[in-house]
Every structure is written in C-alpha cells, then in structure tokens.
Design an enzyme around this catalytic site. Structure first.
Site, mmCIF file in Angstrom:
data_model
loop_
_atom_site.group_PDB
_atom_site.id
_atom_site.type_symbol
_atom_site.label_atom_id
_atom_site.label_comp_id
_atom_site.label_asym_id
_atom_site.label_seq_id
_atom_site.Cartn_x
_atom_site.Cartn_y
_atom_site.Cartn_z
ATOM 1 N N CYS A 161 3.421 -5.106 6.646
ATOM 2 C CA CYS A 161 3.100 -4.834 5.258
ATOM 3 C C CYS A 161 4.246 -4.135 4.513
ATOM 4 C CB CYS A 161 1.819 -4.032 5.144
ATOM 5 S SG CYS A 161 0.372 -4.910 5.786
ATOM 6 N N HIS A 171 0.818 -1.210 0.000
ATOM 7 C CA HIS A 171 0.000 0.000 0.000
ATOM 8 C C HIS A 171 0.851 1.259 0.000
ATOM 9 C CE1 HIS A 171 0.635 0.901 4.342
ATOM 10 N NE2 HIS A 171 0.677 -0.422 4.469
#
Length: 231
Positions: A196, A180
């Site tokens: 992440c 992201h």
C-alpha cells in the site's frame, strides 16, 4: 496496464501485505541528517480536534521534497481530481486545474511495485479499523487479538491505517490496495511497508478532504517514474 492475471496475483500478495509494515521486514532504513532539513510548514503541527489527536510531525526528520506542496503537473493530459502514485519516487500526486498538482510524500513497500495500472477510489473511511490477514497473524502471533476472527484493531493510536484510508477497486473488485495514513515520519519516501501507500496523517486527512469517491487512480511502474526529475 493491470491484467486479470496480474490482478489476481496481486490480490494474493496484497492479502498478506494488508497495508502494514511487516514486523519481520529488515529493509535498510536511512534518514537525512537533521541539519539539512529546514523547519516544517505549520500544517504539520498537531491536530487536536480529531476523534484521536494527531501529534505534530517532529522537526528535522522529513526531507523538504516530501512535504505536501503544490507543483507543476507532470501529466497535463490527465483529468483534474485524478490521483497518480509514483512508488519509485515515494510520491503521490493529486491532479489539479491550470497545470498544477498537489504532491505528497509517501512510504511504499515491495508489494507496491508488484501492482501497477488504473483503479478507482471506491470509497473513503475516517479512522478505519485494521484487520491483518491470517497469513500475517501466522507470522506474528502477537497480532492474534486483531485478527479477522477477532474483529480487527480499533481505530486510534497504533492502528497501522492511521487517520484515513482510501480503498481502491478495479472492475468492481477490491484490489486490497489502500492509500492510508499512519506512516512513521522517519520512513516517509522509503520502501519499508509490506504494501500500500502510506502518508503522514496530516497529509492523508488533507487528501481525504480534497478528493471524492469514484475518481481514477493510476499507479506507475518503475520505468514511468518521475524520480529522476524530482528535487
């Protein structure tokens, strides 16, 4: 390769991580002196025509090796369109044709190193909502307005997921692992997030438009890293 046991263990860790830099993280942070960093390419300028304007990346912060660029593909046997994440090097690769790959700088965290193996990019979202899990809210009560019960945080400036999010699944199950945007430029390539893979918004917008749902994704273990070969 990711086993069911390690996948289950990772899911518990990732639920706490929720793709955000932990407010309590005190990891050492360092930057390269601005005088050693050349001017950024034009594609790191402001993007005013998004639903939420994306500001330009400031000069003198992001080292050249972390810029988006085309490079020789380190994995010529992998299929075109595959994503390879190298957490130890702070890099993400998109395999292209003719022995080439697109390389992006990425910010990672401790949770990124606990999950390795193959997954599938199940779907993508533009300007996604962010919902910190209850465990994170318990550690930082200021996040209560954005809890799951309260519907999460609206997209836009300040949302930890940034302009785009790519959701990774394995065997039909959500790994809770995301690629992201929202990476603060000064932390690109460093291990400062709770989990992440975080890209600059300019880069995650570009990556989002280059890939398709269903492509394979591989996250490398530290011994597989190409960090010693990247200059």
């Amino acid at each position: 390769m990711l086993t069911r046991r390690s996948f289950t263990a990772f899911a518990a860790v990732a639920a706490v991580a929720a793709c955000s830099r932990d407010p309590l993280d005190v990891t050492s942070r360092s930057t390269i002196p601005p005088s050693r960093i050349p001017l950024l390419p034009a594609h790191y300028g402001a993007i005013p025509d998004e639903p939420h304007p994306v500001p330009a990346v400031p000069e003198g912060v992001v080292p050249e090796r972390l810029w988006r660029q085309e490079v020789a593909n380190p994995w010529p046997d992998l299929p075109e369109g595959m994503i390879v994440v190298d957490p130890a090097a702070g890099l993400l690769y998109l395999v292209q044709s003719d022995g080439r790959a697109l390389r992006y700088g990425a910010g990672t965290g401790a949770a990124a190193f606990s999950w390795t193996g193959d997954a599938k990019l199940q779907f993508r979202r533009k300007w996604p909502r962010w919902t910190p899990p209850d465990e994170m809210v318990a550690r930082d009560p200021s996040l209560e307005p954005y809890s799951i019960a309260n519907g999460g945080m609206d997209a836009g400036p300040g949302n930890p997921l940034g302009a785009r999010a790519l959701y990774l699944f394995q065997n039909g199950e959500d790994t809770l692992y995301r690629i992201h945007g929202g990476c603060e430029p000064q932390y690109l390539g460093q291990q400062v997030s709770s989990g992440c893979i975080r890209l600059l918004d300019q880069d995650v917008i570009h990556l989002h438009d280059q890939v398709r749902d269903g492509v394979p994704v591989r996250v490398l273990a530290a011994p597989e890293s190409h960090s010693n070969r990247v200059y």
